[in-house]
Motif scaffolding. Structure first.
Motif, mmCIF file in Angstrom:
data_model
loop_
_atom_site.group_PDB
_atom_site.id
_atom_site.type_symbol
_atom_site.label_atom_id
_atom_site.label_comp_id
_atom_site.label_asym_id
_atom_site.label_seq_id
_atom_site.Cartn_x
_atom_site.Cartn_y
_atom_site.Cartn_z
ATOM 1 N N VAL A 32 0.873 -1.050 -0.069
ATOM 2 C CA VAL A 32 -0.209 -0.038 -0.138
ATOM 3 C C VAL A 32 0.954 1.364 -0.130
ATOM 4 N N ARG A 33 0.778 1.963 -1.013
ATOM 5 C CA ARG A 33 1.594 3.277 -1.134
ATOM 6 C C ARG A 33 0.922 4.254 -0.734
ATOM 7 N N VAL A 34 1.293 5.240 -0.165
ATOM 8 C CA VAL A 34 0.436 6.311 0.519
ATOM 9 C C VAL A 34 0.798 7.592 0.270
ATOM 10 N N TRP A 35 0.098 8.535 -0.390
ATOM 11 C CA TRP A 35 0.453 10.067 -0.664
ATOM 12 C C TRP A 35 -0.411 10.851 -0.060
ATOM 13 N N PHE A 36 0.303 11.873 0.678
ATOM 14 C CA PHE A 36 -0.424 12.814 1.435
ATOM 15 C C PHE A 36 -0.686 14.179 0.546
ATOM 16 N N PRO A 105 3.201 4.541 -9.374
ATOM 17 C CA PRO A 105 2.278 3.621 -8.513
ATOM 18 C C PRO A 105 2.700 2.147 -8.148
ATOM 19 N N VAL A 106 2.133 1.342 -7.190
ATOM 20 C CA VAL A 106 2.411 -0.005 -7.051
ATOM 21 C C VAL A 106 1.284 -0.717 -7.537
ATOM 22 N N ASP A 107 1.626 -2.113 -7.562
ATOM 23 C CA ASP A 107 0.614 -2.992 -7.820
ATOM 24 C C ASP A 107 -0.407 -3.414 -7.059
ATOM 25 N N GLY A 108 -0.212 -2.864 -5.634
ATOM 26 C CA GLY A 108 -1.352 -3.249 -4.704
ATOM 27 C C GLY A 108 -2.465 -2.229 -4.450
ATOM 28 N N VAL A 109 -2.144 -1.042 -3.567
ATOM 29 C CA VAL A 109 -3.159 0.005 -3.331
ATOM 30 C C VAL A 109 -2.248 1.193 -3.467
ATOM 31 N N ASN A 110 -2.678 2.227 -4.411
ATOM 32 C CA ASN A 110 -2.343 3.510 -4.251
ATOM 33 C C ASN A 110 -3.184 4.369 -3.650
ATOM 34 N N HIS A 129 -7.037 -0.853 -7.428
ATOM 35 C CA HIS A 129 -5.743 -0.468 -7.177
ATOM 36 C C HIS A 129 -5.757 1.077 -6.980
ATOM 37 N N VAL A 130 -6.772 1.952 -6.786
ATOM 38 C CA VAL A 130 -6.775 3.343 -6.561
ATOM 39 C C VAL A 130 -7.649 3.601 -5.219
ATOM 40 N N ALA A 131 -7.425 4.254 -4.144
ATOM 41 C CA ALA A 131 -8.187 4.946 -3.386
ATOM 42 C C ALA A 131 -7.933 6.295 -2.939
ATOM 43 N N ALA A 132 -9.038 6.748 -2.506
ATOM 44 C CA ALA A 132 -8.644 8.285 -1.856
ATOM 45 C C ALA A 132 -9.646 8.558 -0.935
ATOM 46 N N ALA A 133 -9.080 9.279 0.265
ATOM 47 C CA ALA A 133 -9.945 9.706 1.261
ATOM 48 C C ALA A 133 -9.682 11.003 1.950
ATOM 49 N N VAL A 164 -10.927 5.428 5.254
ATOM 50 C CA VAL A 164 -9.690 4.937 4.719
ATOM 51 C C VAL A 164 -9.973 3.307 4.611
ATOM 52 N N LEU A 165 -10.373 2.787 5.778
ATOM 53 C CA LEU A 165 -10.471 1.030 5.546
ATOM 54 C C LEU A 165 -11.655 0.875 4.528
ATOM 55 N N HIS A 166 -12.680 1.737 4.279
ATOM 56 C CA HIS A 166 -13.850 1.375 3.213
ATOM 57 C C HIS A 166 -13.184 1.504 1.856
ATOM 58 N N GLU A 167 -12.611 2.777 1.521
ATOM 59 C CA GLU A 167 -12.151 2.754 0.243
ATOM 60 C C GLU A 167 -10.821 1.841 -0.173
ATOM 61 N N VAL A 168 -10.018 1.574 0.587
ATOM 62 C CA VAL A 168 -8.890 0.610 0.594
ATOM 63 C C VAL A 168 -9.321 -0.824 0.126
ATOM 64 N N ALA A 169 -10.431 -1.067 1.096
ATOM 65 C CA ALA A 169 -11.080 -2.385 0.558
ATOM 66 C C ALA A 169 -11.687 -2.469 -0.663
ATOM 67 N N HIS A 170 -12.465 -1.414 -1.055
ATOM 68 C CA HIS A 170 -13.006 -1.127 -2.505
ATOM 69 C C HIS A 170 -12.084 -1.475 -3.422
ATOM 70 N N ALA A 171 -10.776 -0.931 -3.590
ATOM 71 C CA ALA A 171 -9.567 -0.872 -4.307
ATOM 72 C C ALA A 171 -9.299 -2.436 -4.468
ATOM 73 N N LEU A 172 -9.485 -3.138 -3.177
ATOM 74 C CA LEU A 172 -9.105 -4.444 -3.382
ATOM 75 C C LEU A 172 -10.163 -5.638 -3.489
ATOM 76 N N GLY A 173 -11.363 -5.055 -3.995
ATOM 77 C CA GLY A 173 -12.313 -5.895 -4.609
ATOM 78 C C GLY A 173 -13.452 -6.014 -3.853
ATOM 79 N N ALA A 174 -13.628 -5.537 -2.541
ATOM 80 C CA ALA A 174 -14.742 -5.617 -1.593
ATOM 81 C C ALA A 174 -15.909 -4.574 -2.011
ATOM 82 N N ASP A 175 -16.929 -4.859 -1.595
ATOM 83 C CA ASP A 175 -17.922 -3.941 -1.850
ATOM 84 C C ASP A 175 -19.035 -3.560 -0.778
#
Length: 247
Positions: A32-36, A105-110, A129-133, A164-175
């Motif tokens: 998980v690569r994180v940008w601020f 970017p990385v292959d996990g979550v950005n 693979h992409v999330a924002a909060a 943050v947990l919600h959007e990262v899980a979306h990026a990994l395939g959860a709904d």
């Protein structure tokens, strides 16, 4: 045709399935690569809070998680708004995947975290693979994960952290169907994939919440008479979905 110019213009609609071709891969862990944003980067403790809560929530499902924080903050056209979260950020990730942006970017979550107010909608956005909060200030004020119970009373800081947990899980395939609501004697407890939607207006609930979830429960209609609480870990069906997606 100028291919570089075309890719830059089409960045918002490019499929991100190719991200891993040039991005960091780790066979032993999910990265998980994180940008601020510029404003978010000013809050002491933000990185530790993001890493602590995401790691505690994700690792039971997908195993080790490697967090990589970008060394420099990002300048954005704004700290909130659909244009920034849903268009500008995915486009930068797509351009970065082909070497056309400082975003690497990385292959996990950005994940992008900004200083937008978390009560202003949208508070987050995700695609594969992409999330924002938003909500950096509130997240930074959340108590450390090892000093916090799994279920906490509803607060802006807890809700922002749960986004943050919600959007990262979306990026990994959860709904949203992978969220759950547990009723106790005096409270309703919402897991991350339902979260604050549980107490939203009827129109928002109808748009975002399923009648029943993959965990086998129903989302209650009556929520006003009970205390609001948030679970800072994923429901069992979300853990199962995330685990399936990581294999």
């Amino acid at each position: 045709m100028n291919r570089r110019r075309f890719l830059a213009g089409a960045g918002a609609t490019l499929s991100l399935g190719f991200v891993g071709q040039q991005a960091l891969r780790s066979p032993e862990s999910t990265v998980v690569r994180v940008w601020f944003s510029d404003a978010a980067a000013s809050y002491e403790g933000l990185a530790a809070t993001v890493e602590g809560y995401l790691g505690a929530a994700l690792e039971p499902a997908i195993g080790p998680v490697e967090f990589d924080f970008a060394p420099e903050p990002l300048s954005l056209p704004a700290e909130s708004g659909r244009r920034v979260l849903a268009t500008h950020w995915p486009a930068r990730v797509a351009r970065g995947a082909v070497g056309m942006d400082e975003v690497d970017p990385v292959d996990g979550v950005n994940l992008l975290v900004t200083d937008g107010h978390p009560t202003k909608q949208p508070s987050g956005y995700a695609r594969p693979h992409v999330a924002a909060a938003t909500g950096a200030e509130s997240i930074a004020r959340m108590s450390p994960v090892d000093e916090t119970p799994v279920v906490v009373p509803y607060s802006v800081r807890a809700a922002a952290t749960q986004v943050v947990l919600h959007e990262v899980a979306h990026a990994l395939g959860a709904d949203h169907e992978h969220g759950a609501v547990r009723r106790t004697d005096d409270a309703l407890v919402a897991s991350p994939m339902i979260g604050s939607y549980l107490w939203a207006s009827e129109a928002v609930r109808e748009r975002h919440l399923p009648d029943r979830n993959a965990c086998g429960g129903a989302v209650p209609d009556e929520t006003d008479s009970l205390e609001r609480r948030l679970r800072m870990r994923y429901a069992d069906c979300a853990l199962e979905r995330l685990g399936d997606g990581s294999r």
